[in-house]
Each structure stands twice: as C-alpha cells, then as structure tokens.
Design an enzyme around this catalytic site. Structure first.
Site, PDB file in Angstrom:
ATOM      1  N   ARG A 100      -1.933   1.143  -6.969  1.00  0.00           N
ATOM      2  CA  ARG A 100      -1.622  -0.185  -6.424  1.00  0.00           C
ATOM      3  C   ARG A 100      -1.158  -1.104  -7.554  1.00  0.00           C
ATOM      4  NH1 ARG A 100      -3.641  -1.974  -1.584  1.00  0.00           N
ATOM      5  NH2 ARG A 100      -2.151  -3.627  -1.966  1.00  0.00           N
ATOM      6  N   GLN A 119       0.837  -1.199   0.000  1.00  0.00           N
ATOM      7  CA  GLN A 119       0.000   0.000   0.000  1.00  0.00           C
ATOM      8  C   GLN A 119       0.875   1.254   0.000  1.00  0.00           C
ATOM      9  OE1 GLN A 119      -3.537   0.409   0.038  1.00  0.00           O
ATOM     10  NE2 GLN A 119      -2.853   2.482  -0.395  1.00  0.00           N
TER      11      GLN A 119
HETATM   12  N1   CP Z   1      -6.142  -0.848   0.454  1.00  0.00           N
HETATM   13  C1   CP Z   1      -6.298  -2.188   0.409  1.00  0.00           C
HETATM   14  O1   CP Z   1      -5.392  -2.954   0.736  1.00  0.00           O
HETATM   15  O2   CP Z   1      -7.508  -2.597  -0.033  1.00  0.00           O
HETATM   16  P1   CP Z   1      -8.072  -4.079  -0.051  1.00  0.00           P
HETATM   17  O3   CP Z   1      -8.319  -4.478   1.380  1.00  0.00           O
HETATM   18  O4   CP Z   1      -9.338  -3.972  -0.846  1.00  0.00           O
HETATM   19  O5   CP Z   1      -7.068  -4.973  -0.683  1.00  0.00           O
END
Ligand code: CP
Ligand code: NVA
Length: 303
Positions: free
Chosen positions: A290, A130
C-alpha cells in the site's frame, strides 16, 4: 488539468507505469525523497482506517510532503457545510485530497468541486488504491499477469468491484465467486467483461466457490460485512458459510497459489487462521505494498 483517482479505470492507461514506479521506489532504485516537497495532502476519513491512513501519511512524509488527517466530526462538514464548499476551500490550501467516504456519490461530488486531484480512499463502490497495491503484489509473486488466474471469493463488495476492473485492465484472468444476492456491481461486471474481451483475458462471476477457486494462482478474499453494513451482520453472514477460505476450499487451487486479503481480516469468518497465517499467504507483503503503490499514485497525480 487536474487528474482524480475515483475508479481504478481513471488510471487504466498509466497502470503499468505506476506499478513500475512503485517497484523502483520499493527497491530504492529511484530516490523520490523531495519530489513532493512543500506539497500537502488533506485526508478526510468518514470511516476507520489503519493501512490507508498510515501509508498515505508516511508516504507523503517520505516524498518530502505533508499529510493532514481530517475527520468529518472535526470538520465543519460534520455540522452541515457542503462537500462542494469544503472541496473549494481545501483546494486553496492543499495539493491533493484523499477521501474515504460512505457513499461513492460523495467522492464524485468532492472531485467535481475540487481544483486539486481527489483520490478515493475507499467508498461503497470501489477501493482503487488497494487494487494498485494488490496488482503490485501479484506482479512480484507471480512475475506478471498474463496467464495468471485470480479467484476472489466472498462478498461482491468495493474491493471485488475494483479487482474486476483492475484485473481486466492488466489482462489477468479473473473469476469472482459470490453468493446469490451478494454479487458485484452489475455495471462494473459488464464493463470488466468488455475490457477483458478487448484484452483477450477472461472476467467471470460464478456462485460456486469451488468452481471459482479451481486452478487459481491467486485466491483473494475480504470481509463479509464491510464498514457501514454492520446492521446486516447475522442475516448476511449465513449466506457466506460455503465461501470461507479454508484448507478444504484451497485444495481446488494450484499448489503454489498465493492467498491475498486486503485486511482487516476476521479470522474464523471469511478466512481461517491456518490459511491466512500459512505459507501461501502474502497478506503482509500486500499491506506493505500500500505504501509503495500510493507513493507512485501520489507522484503520478500530484507532482
Ligand atoms: N485495506 C485497507 O484499506 O485497510 P484500512 O481500512 O486499515 O485502511
Ligand atoms: N470491504 C471492506 C474493505 C476494508 C478495507 C470495507 O469496505 O469495509
């Protein structure tokens, strides 16, 4: 020798190259279409995911490889096969393992027994992938990190821990505003402060959200209740009321400040609609990043 990404610090010496590669991939200037041809990534998800799952899966396809979604419910791990045995077996089939786990120790255990790179897809201590996407987003919107001030407001959680370390590594001034009792990991706070000192930037934790946001170029927040903490909702939420990212708090930031959130967001809780859907919000660029960031990570670790 295989390389893992368990903490953002595991890529501290390559972070600049990874961000540049992600930018090249995003702009289409670098074609990496067949770079991971014939390679497979196993993805073990103990918790839900939209962005991490889809961006890894699509990213692998775009690089010519293949990703497998594995839920512990379906794996023999769910019936008691050890993490270590699972790691050894998977290492014979695939070229990398992404693991989203409840416990940081589980990711460490998997990495210890795996002979292929292990990528932390979020645990209770860190969310390094992230933060690579977040740094890419700041770089795009603010042109770099030097002199940029990021304020994280809310729970001192996995995202906050990785941001503390990531900001210090790229020399961005960072302040976390968290309520007493919900502070980031102490060891990580100390580590980030040490790196920041070496890199001549600042890394602080305060308990006043206005002080945190004052003069910020970037305001970042995340959920008050992370996955696995659902039992604490109700008792925990009341500690965070003053930490909501709303127009009144945003008045303390710079006018051209960008607003970030790793998503999923709870509108009306840690952030209000007017801010997350407002002109300063970059949350969907951040979500898109991402994909580009993870492609750069996979190329760095798995090529
Ligand atoms: N920000 C993130 O990691 O989203 P998810 O939980 O949807 O993977
Ligand atoms: N802190 C959040 C991040 C979700 C992407 C959680 O762990 O649930």
């Amino acid at each position: 020798m295989k390389r893992d990404l368990i903490s953002i610090l595991d890529i501290k010496d390559d972070i600049k190259e990874i961000l540049s590669l992600a930018e090249l991939l995003k702009s289409g200037k670098q074609d990496a279409a067949c770079s991971l041809s014939g390679k497979s990534l196993a993805m073990i998800f103990e918790k839900s995911s939209t962005r991490t799952r889809v961006s890894f899966e699509v990213g692998m396809a775009q690089l010519g490889g293949h990703a497998l979604y594995l839920s512990p419910k379906d794996l023999q791990m769910g019936r008691g096969e050890t993490i270590s045995d699972t790691a050894k077996v998977l290492s014979h089939y695939v070229d990398g393992i992404m693991y989203r786990a409840f416990k940081h120790e589980a990711v460490l255990e998997l990495a210890k027994s795996a002979t292929v790179p292990v990528i932390n897809g979020l645990d209770d201590l860190e969310h390094p992938c992230q933060v690579v996407a977040d740094l890419l987003t700041v770089k795009e919107h603010k042109g770099g990190f030097e002199g940029i001030r990021m304020a994280y407001v809310g729970d001192g959680n996995n995202v906050c821990n990785s941001l503390l370390l990531g900001a210090a590594v790229v020399c961005m001034d960072f302040v976390a505003g968290c309520p007493e009792g919900h502070l980031p990991n102490e060891r990580i706070v100390r580590k980030a402060a040490g790196i920041a000192k070496e890199n001549r930037c600042t890394s602080r934790v305060v308990s006043d959200p206005k002080e945190a946001v004052k003069g910020a170029d970037v305001v970042y927040t995340d959920v008050w209740i992370s996955m696995g903490q659902e039992a604490e909702s109700g008792t925990k939420e009341k500690d965070f009321i003053a930490f909501q990212v709303n127009p009144s708090l945003m008045k303390h930031a710079k006018k051209d400040c960008i607003v970030m959130h790793c998503l999923p967001a709870h509108r009306g809780m840690e952030i209000v609609e007017e801010v997350i859907d407002g002109p300063n919000s970059v949350v969907f660029d951040q979500a898109e990043n991402r994909l580009h960031a993870q492609k750069a990570i996979m190329l760095t670790l798995m090529r």
